[in-house]
Design a protein around this motif. Structure first.
Motif, mmCIF file in Angstrom:
data_model
loop_
_atom_site.group_PDB
_atom_site.id
_atom_site.type_symbol
_atom_site.label_atom_id
_atom_site.label_comp_id
_atom_site.label_asym_id
_atom_site.label_seq_id
_atom_site.Cartn_x
_atom_site.Cartn_y
_atom_site.Cartn_z
ATOM 1 N N ILE A 117 7.165 -1.072 32.571
ATOM 2 C CA ILE A 117 7.341 0.003 30.481
ATOM 3 C C ILE A 117 8.449 0.834 29.987
ATOM 4 O O ILE A 117 8.737 -0.316 29.080
ATOM 5 C CB ILE A 117 5.864 1.493 30.746
ATOM 6 C CG1 ILE A 117 5.832 1.763 29.191
ATOM 7 C CG2 ILE A 117 7.436 2.089 31.782
ATOM 8 C CD1 ILE A 117 5.008 0.665 28.902
ATOM 9 N N ALA A 118 9.629 0.192 30.742
ATOM 10 C CA ALA A 118 10.417 0.540 29.985
ATOM 11 C C ALA A 118 11.008 -1.354 29.166
ATOM 12 O O ALA A 118 11.679 -0.539 28.055
ATOM 13 C CB ALA A 118 11.702 0.794 31.206
ATOM 14 N N GLY B 134 12.271 -1.826 20.717
ATOM 15 C CA GLY B 134 13.437 -0.836 19.681
ATOM 16 C C GLY B 134 13.189 0.530 20.523
ATOM 17 O O GLY B 134 13.598 1.543 19.565
ATOM 18 N N VAL B 135 12.586 1.216 21.877
ATOM 19 C CA VAL B 135 12.341 2.233 22.186
ATOM 20 C C VAL B 135 13.833 2.999 22.916
ATOM 21 O O VAL B 135 14.355 1.942 24.151
ATOM 22 C CB VAL B 135 10.974 2.430 23.526
ATOM 23 C CG1 VAL B 135 10.675 3.898 23.751
ATOM 24 C CG2 VAL B 135 9.768 1.672 22.281
ATOM 25 N N ARG B 136 13.897 4.663 22.956
ATOM 26 C CA ARG B 136 14.388 4.798 24.183
ATOM 27 C C ARG B 136 14.301 5.868 24.453
ATOM 28 O O ARG B 136 13.347 5.445 24.628
ATOM 29 C CB ARG B 136 15.971 5.650 22.750
ATOM 30 C CG ARG B 136 16.491 4.497 21.873
ATOM 31 C CD ARG B 136 17.480 5.340 20.589
ATOM 32 N NE ARG B 136 16.651 6.331 20.086
ATOM 33 C CZ ARG B 136 15.842 5.946 18.698
ATOM 34 N NH1 ARG B 136 16.783 4.683 18.597
ATOM 35 N NH2 ARG B 136 15.112 6.962 18.019
ATOM 36 N N PHE C 246 18.383 -0.649 29.348
ATOM 37 C CA PHE C 246 18.082 0.091 28.296
ATOM 38 C C PHE C 246 18.668 1.203 28.033
ATOM 39 O O PHE C 246 19.785 1.467 28.525
ATOM 40 C CB PHE C 246 17.500 0.518 29.448
ATOM 41 C CG PHE C 246 15.935 -0.228 29.762
ATOM 42 C CD1 PHE C 246 15.469 -1.215 29.338
ATOM 43 C CD2 PHE C 246 15.970 -0.501 31.201
ATOM 44 C CE1 PHE C 246 14.573 -1.759 29.516
ATOM 45 C CE2 PHE C 246 14.945 -0.819 31.902
ATOM 46 C CZ PHE C 246 14.094 -2.672 31.973
ATOM 47 N N ASP C 247 18.525 1.636 26.543
ATOM 48 C CA ASP C 247 19.074 3.065 26.248
ATOM 49 C C ASP C 247 18.131 4.373 26.457
ATOM 50 O O ASP C 247 17.572 4.690 26.384
ATOM 51 C CB ASP C 247 18.724 2.889 24.713
ATOM 52 C CG ASP C 247 19.159 3.855 23.749
ATOM 53 O OD1 ASP C 247 20.200 4.930 24.336
ATOM 54 O OD2 ASP C 247 20.069 3.780 22.378
ATOM 55 N N ILE D 145 10.930 7.845 23.836
ATOM 56 C CA ILE D 145 10.199 8.786 24.281
ATOM 57 C C ILE D 145 10.263 9.116 26.107
ATOM 58 O O ILE D 145 11.272 8.729 26.465
ATOM 59 C CB ILE D 145 9.055 8.119 24.665
ATOM 60 C CG1 ILE D 145 7.846 8.046 26.054
ATOM 61 C CG2 ILE D 145 10.047 6.507 25.924
ATOM 62 C CD1 ILE D 145 6.553 7.269 26.169
ATOM 63 N N GLY D 146 10.011 10.210 26.350
ATOM 64 C CA GLY D 146 10.389 11.070 27.072
ATOM 65 C C GLY D 146 9.668 10.085 28.660
ATOM 66 O O GLY D 146 8.334 10.022 28.551
#
Length: 209
Positions: free
Chosen positions: A65-66, A73-75, A91-92, A110-111
């Motif tokens: 999923i990461a 563009g998700v951190r 990953f960021d 996202i957490g």
């Protein structure tokens, strides 16, 4: 971004939304649902803030999923176990403090937290949720029923994106608001939820016995 303490929990407009990936979820199909919940409109109150993953599928699913969300563009703000799984993969990524799981991100952040089981996920939601929208992904009908019974938010989903919490999607016409209160309107609100009524009673010189 907003934290849970920034607003009283019975005020509409703040949505700290969770999605739990159960050990019996279809992990391949889960990817698109999570991406929809996070990325379609990240600045709205029904966008996903925290992804909870059962530890029995975490080693497989968390990197998947990461990678899927990273391409969009998700951190990531993550627990220690998630950090160990993702560190060094490009990953960021940042290590979350406990209070970070009370943030409504309103952005492409996202957490992610690995939890021991469904009850740990429910406990996390009870602590951090604003009562807006929560979801479970699972092919286990008993897990789905348990989650729906124990999570007391305005909208609770099985195998669906939190982005469905919307007046138009619920067939209420143009949305007026989303209420996380328990009285009297709860969830997506259309015009009917803002109307009131009075009782008109006709008697025949009637007394109550």
């Amino acid at each position: 971004m907003r934290r849970a303490g920034d607003n009283p929990r019975n005020i509409r407009g703040i949505g700290i939304c969770h999605l739990y990936v159960d050990k019996n979820a279809d992990l391949e199909r889960a990817l698109a649902v999570i991406a929809n919940a996070k990325v379609q409109r990240p600045t709205v109150c029904n966008a996903l803030d925290t992804l909870l993953v059962d530890e029995r599928v975490a080693s497989t699913f968390v990197p998947q999923i990461a990678e899927y969300l990273h391409r969009l563009g998700v951190r990531f703000s993550v627990c220690e176990q998630t950090y160990t799984l993702l560190d060094g993969l490009g990953f960021d990524l940042s290590l979350a403090k406990p209070e970070d799981f009370g943030i409504e991100w309103l952005s492409l952040t996202i957490g992610i937290k690995v939890v021991s089981d469904i009850d740990a996920a429910i406990g996390h939601i009870r602590h951090y949720s604003s009562g807006h929208s929560e979801a479970i992904l699972t092919d286990d009908i008993h897990a789905a029923a348990h989650f729906m019974n124990e999570v007391n938010s305005a909208a609770v989903y099985v195998n669906a994106s939190t982005r469905f919490t919307d007046g138009g999607q619920f067939g209420l016409g143009a949305e007026v608001a989303v209420s996380t209160q328990k009285l009297h309107a709860r969830g997506p609100m259309g015009l009917e939820a803002l109307t009131t009524y009075k009782w008109l009673a006709w008697g025949d010189y009637t007394s109550r016995v």
